[in-house]
Design an enzyme around this catalytic site. Sequence first.
Site, PDB file in Angstrom:
ATOM      1  CG  HIS A 140      24.868  -4.144   5.768  1.00 22.69           C
ATOM      2  ND1 HIS A 140      23.508  -4.035   5.599  1.00 22.69           N
ATOM      3  CD2 HIS A 140      25.154  -5.467   5.781  1.00 22.69           C
ATOM      4  CE1 HIS A 140      22.980  -5.253   5.511  1.00 22.69           C
ATOM      5  NE2 HIS A 140      23.958  -6.126   5.618  1.00 22.69           N
ATOM      6  CB  ILE A 266       5.002   0.438   5.381  1.00 25.80           C
ATOM      7  CG1 ILE A 266       4.795   1.374   6.574  1.00 25.80           C
ATOM      8  CG2 ILE A 266       3.892   0.658   4.349  1.00 25.80           C
ATOM      9  CD1 ILE A 266       4.937   2.851   6.241  1.00 25.80           C
ATOM     10  CB  CYS A 283       9.573   3.097  12.488  1.00 24.17           C
ATOM     11  SG  CYS A 283       9.884   1.568  11.586  1.00 24.17           S
TER      12      CYS A 283
END
Length: 291
Positions: A140, A266, A283
């Site tokens: 992006h 999560i 992470c």
Amino acid sequence: SVSRPSPNLTFVPASLPPDPAKVEELQHFVSNSKRLFVMTGAGISTESGIPDYRSEGVGLYARTDRRPVQHAEFIRSASARQRYWARNFVGWPQFSSYQPNTAHLVLRDWEKLGKVHWLVTQNVDALHTKAGSQRMTELHGCTHRVFCLACGDQILRSELQEHFEALNPTWKAEALGVAPDGDVFLTDEQVCNFQVPACRKCGGILKPDVTFFGDTVSREKVNFVHQRLAESDSMLVAGSSMQVYSGYRFALAAQEKQLPIAVLNIGPTRLDHFASLKLNSRCGELLPLIV
């Protein structure tokens, strides 16, 4: 060895410590991968202090009714651009100062070891670049670059900050919270006198080099990422619910190629029903455990 910055847990959802059995499964998954394709999302950057959009309780959507700027609105409306750039100007010093966390550094080290074939991030925060990852695509784009919609000229976002300061020497506003894309919240009254520079080469409209909501990733970039995926033998998704189709399509392609897929996030994701492995952990807590 990986240096371990202290995590900032302000915007990280609550989670249990990693399950040793699951850690062993992920170790097995990574050990069996020779050409790992990694896709990261906002959940990998929350431990650096950057909020995400969708996390339960702590994400931007849960905490506020604010929504990111839409592509069509930015293109169409001078006042929308003024509002966007005023907020971005205030948020930039903090946003540009964020640093990679342990998870970014681990993935950089995996690349150096030849484990990561390619990394695709949906984030626009430049943290993978700051960490030193090189075999990488910013799906992006990146807020640290700005380009002209008319002539295509590119400048650094830090350079544009100097132009803003020169045009607005007495303009001041207090930031009320920061968003995942560096945006902050300002009132219309605060924004109305903010001056926005045009392209210095042609006078065109300046836009951050990011894919705004409602816009699409270029076909060229999508094809390039599909080629990197085709060369890979497994896929790891880290810190993403994969709600945005621009990223999700690569998981669908991996599923079609019958590649094993591991998901570290999560909370639920769009891949949970077909992933080979799902781990509900931070992470930065789990990735350093894998050797």
